[in-house]
Structure formats: structure tokens, C-alpha cells
Design an enzyme around this catalytic site. Structure first.
Site, PDB file in Angstrom:
ATOM      1  N   ARG A  56       0.815  -1.219   0.000  1.00  0.00           N
ATOM      2  CA  ARG A  56       0.000   0.000   0.000  1.00  0.00           C
ATOM      3  C   ARG A  56       0.847   1.267   0.000  1.00  0.00           C
ATOM      4  O   ARG A  56       0.427   2.301  -0.509  1.00  0.00           O
ATOM      5  CB  ARG A  56      -0.995  -0.011   1.174  1.00  0.00           C
ATOM      6  CG  ARG A  56      -2.139  -0.977   0.962  1.00  0.00           C
ATOM      7  CD  ARG A  56      -3.170  -0.881   2.075  1.00  0.00           C
ATOM      8  NE  ARG A  56      -2.690  -1.392   3.330  1.00  0.00           N
ATOM      9  CZ  ARG A  56      -2.771  -2.656   3.724  1.00  0.00           C
ATOM     10  NH1 ARG A  56      -3.339  -3.549   2.942  1.00  0.00           N
ATOM     11  NH2 ARG A  56      -2.307  -3.039   4.887  1.00  0.00           N
ATOM     12  N   GLU A  93       1.423  -5.901  13.308  1.00  0.00           N
ATOM     13  CA  GLU A  93       0.329  -5.930  14.282  1.00  0.00           C
ATOM     14  C   GLU A  93      -0.338  -7.310  14.211  1.00  0.00           C
ATOM     15  O   GLU A  93      -0.856  -7.816  15.182  1.00  0.00           O
ATOM     16  CB  GLU A  93      -0.669  -4.814  13.942  1.00  0.00           C
ATOM     17  CG  GLU A  93      -1.675  -4.531  15.037  1.00  0.00           C
ATOM     18  CD  GLU A  93      -2.706  -3.486  14.621  1.00  0.00           C
ATOM     19  OE1 GLU A  93      -2.589  -2.922  13.519  1.00  0.00           O
ATOM     20  OE2 GLU A  93      -3.627  -3.268  15.413  1.00  0.00           O
TER      21      GLU A  93
HETATM   22  P1  AMP Z   1       3.177  -1.758  12.017  1.00  0.00           P
HETATM   23  O1  AMP Z   1       4.380  -2.471  11.511  1.00  0.00           O
HETATM   24  O2  AMP Z   1       2.565  -2.446  13.208  1.00  0.00           O
HETATM   25  O3  AMP Z   1       3.433  -0.292  12.264  1.00  0.00           O
HETATM   26  O4  AMP Z   1       2.067  -1.892  10.886  1.00  0.00           O
HETATM   27  C1  AMP Z   1       2.081  -1.087   9.753  1.00  0.00           C
HETATM   28  C2  AMP Z   1       1.892  -1.874   8.485  1.00  0.00           C
HETATM   29  O5  AMP Z   1       0.900  -2.888   8.607  1.00  0.00           O
HETATM   30  C3  AMP Z   1       1.431  -0.975   7.375  1.00  0.00           C
HETATM   31  O6  AMP Z   1       2.159  -1.335   6.199  1.00  0.00           O
HETATM   32  C4  AMP Z   1      -0.057  -1.235   7.232  1.00  0.00           C
HETATM   33  O7  AMP Z   1      -0.419  -1.364   5.881  1.00  0.00           O
HETATM   34  C5  AMP Z   1      -0.324  -2.523   7.988  1.00  0.00           C
HETATM   35  N1  AMP Z   1      -1.283  -2.369   9.084  1.00  0.00           N
HETATM   36  C6  AMP Z   1      -1.039  -2.582  10.402  1.00  0.00           C
HETATM   37  N2  AMP Z   1      -2.124  -2.392  11.149  1.00  0.00           N
HETATM   38  C7  AMP Z   1      -3.105  -2.034  10.291  1.00  0.00           C
HETATM   39  C8  AMP Z   1      -4.498  -1.661  10.484  1.00  0.00           C
HETATM   40  N3  AMP Z   1      -5.062  -1.634  11.689  1.00  0.00           N
HETATM   41  N4  AMP Z   1      -5.205  -1.316   9.387  1.00  0.00           N
HETATM   42  C9  AMP Z   1      -4.621  -1.328   8.154  1.00  0.00           C
HETATM   43  N5  AMP Z   1      -3.329  -1.673   7.923  1.00  0.00           N
HETATM   44  C10 AMP Z   1      -2.575  -2.017   8.977  1.00  0.00           C
END
Ligand code: AMP
Length: 171
Positions: A56, A93
């Protein structure tokens, strides 16, 4: 623009509130506004390349790189980049994975901006930082996201290591 982000509960796994940017970007005016607002804070910063995270992040990063007249460097999932790569493992996550960069991707790019759609725990952005740190003499000017989920702590983790954050909205 926050009202145009669709929230889907329990996707892709139970307990996650998935913030869906497709409902924002499918409107041309909103897409333009997202790109303009993500570009604006970096207009007067020297940036050689935008590094963005599959998949994305690519949607915004290509347009922002075009506007800032910088190079574009993809950070990709395993088995996507055809040449020799550096890699790091990291947790999301939901789940865990690897991120790769071509070993020759940053040959003369010193000042780097990271772009992704959403900052949650910061695991993904920190993996990008770890990949950049495999190259000598690089300067991360900042990281830009459409969405910040501050309660998940990513913003704090990045700011603690001195990375400037810019986001358009919070949930
Ligand atoms: P993080 O590594 O936990 O900061 O997660 C960020 C990445 O995971 C990004 O590339 C997002 O596209 C995806 N992502 C994580 N949590 C979500 C969420 N609640 N909604 C949409 N995309 C998420």
C-alpha cells in the site's frame, strides 16, 4: 478526509480494526489531497530517494517521488526482487514477515524518506530503518504516513530514534 477511511473489524484476524484506505483513494479529489498533503512538509528538504513499503505504501510513494523529483526505491516481501538483496525479519500488528531491498538500490542516494500507508506498532517502519542501516552513510530525513495509530506506539519508537514523523490523521 478521515470519514472516508473505512474501518473493517476483525480483518485480517480477530481483534484488528483494519483501516481501509481504498475508500479514500478511490475518489480523485481525495487522492490528490492525500498526495499533496504527504508531499508538502518535505518540499524544502533535500531528499534523494523515497523508500516505500509493499504494497500500500507504493500507491502514494510513486506520486510523492514524482512531485519531489526524487528516486523511488521499493522495499519488498520475500521472492519479489530479482537481484541480490539485503533482508530483515520483522513482526506486524498481525503476523511476521521479511523485508528486502536490492543491494545496489542506494548507490548514490544519501537523504532518504520512508513512506507507508499506516503507522501502527512501528515494526514495519523500523524494519525499513534496519535495512537502510545496512548501507553506510545514509540519512533518514523522516517518515510519512496517511494514518497514525498512536496507541500502538510506533510514533514513539520512531521519534525515540530521532526520526521525524508526518501523518495526516489518527485513529
Ligand atoms: P506496524 O508495523 O505495526 O506499524 O504496521 C504497519 C503496516 O501494517 C502498514 O504497512 C499497514 O499497511 C499494515 N497495518 C497494520 N495495522 C493495520 C491496520 N489496523 N489497518 C490497516 N493496515 C494495517
Amino acid at each position: 478526509m478521515k470519514e472516508f477511511v473505512r474501518t473493517i473489524s476483525d480483518y485480517p484476524v480477530k481483534g484488528i480494526q483494519f483501516r481501509d484506505i481504498t475508500t479514500l483513494l478511490q475518489n480523485s479529489k481525495h487522492f490528490e489531497k492525500v498526495i499533496d498533503e504527504m508531499t508538502e512538509p518535505w518540499q524544502n528538504t533535500t531528499i534523494d530517494a523515497i523508500l516505500s513499503i509493499e504494497s500500500r505504501g507504493f500507491i502514494m510513494a510513486g506520486a510523492i517521488a514524482y512531485k519531489l523529483k526524487t528516486a523511488f526505491v521499493p522495499l519488498r516481501k520475500p521472492d519479489k526482487l530479482p537481484g541480490p538483496t539485503f533482508k530483515v525479519s520483522y513482526t506486524l500488528e498481525y503476523g511476521s514477515t521479511e523485508m528486502h531491498i536490492h543491494k545496489d538500490a542506494l548507490y548514490d542516494h544519501k537523504n532518504l524518506l520512508i513512506i507507508d500507508d499506516l503507522l501502527a506498532t512501528g515494526g514495519t517502519a523500523l524494519a525499513a530503518v534496519d535495512l537502510i542501516n545496512k548501507f553506510p552513510n545514509k540519512n533518514i530525513v523522516g517518515a510519512g504516513f496517511i494514518i497514525n495509530l498512536p496507541e500502538l506506539g510506533g510514533q514513539k519508537k520512531l521519534e525515540n530514534i530521532g526520526i521525524k514523523i508526518h501523518t495526516l490523521m489518527e485513529f
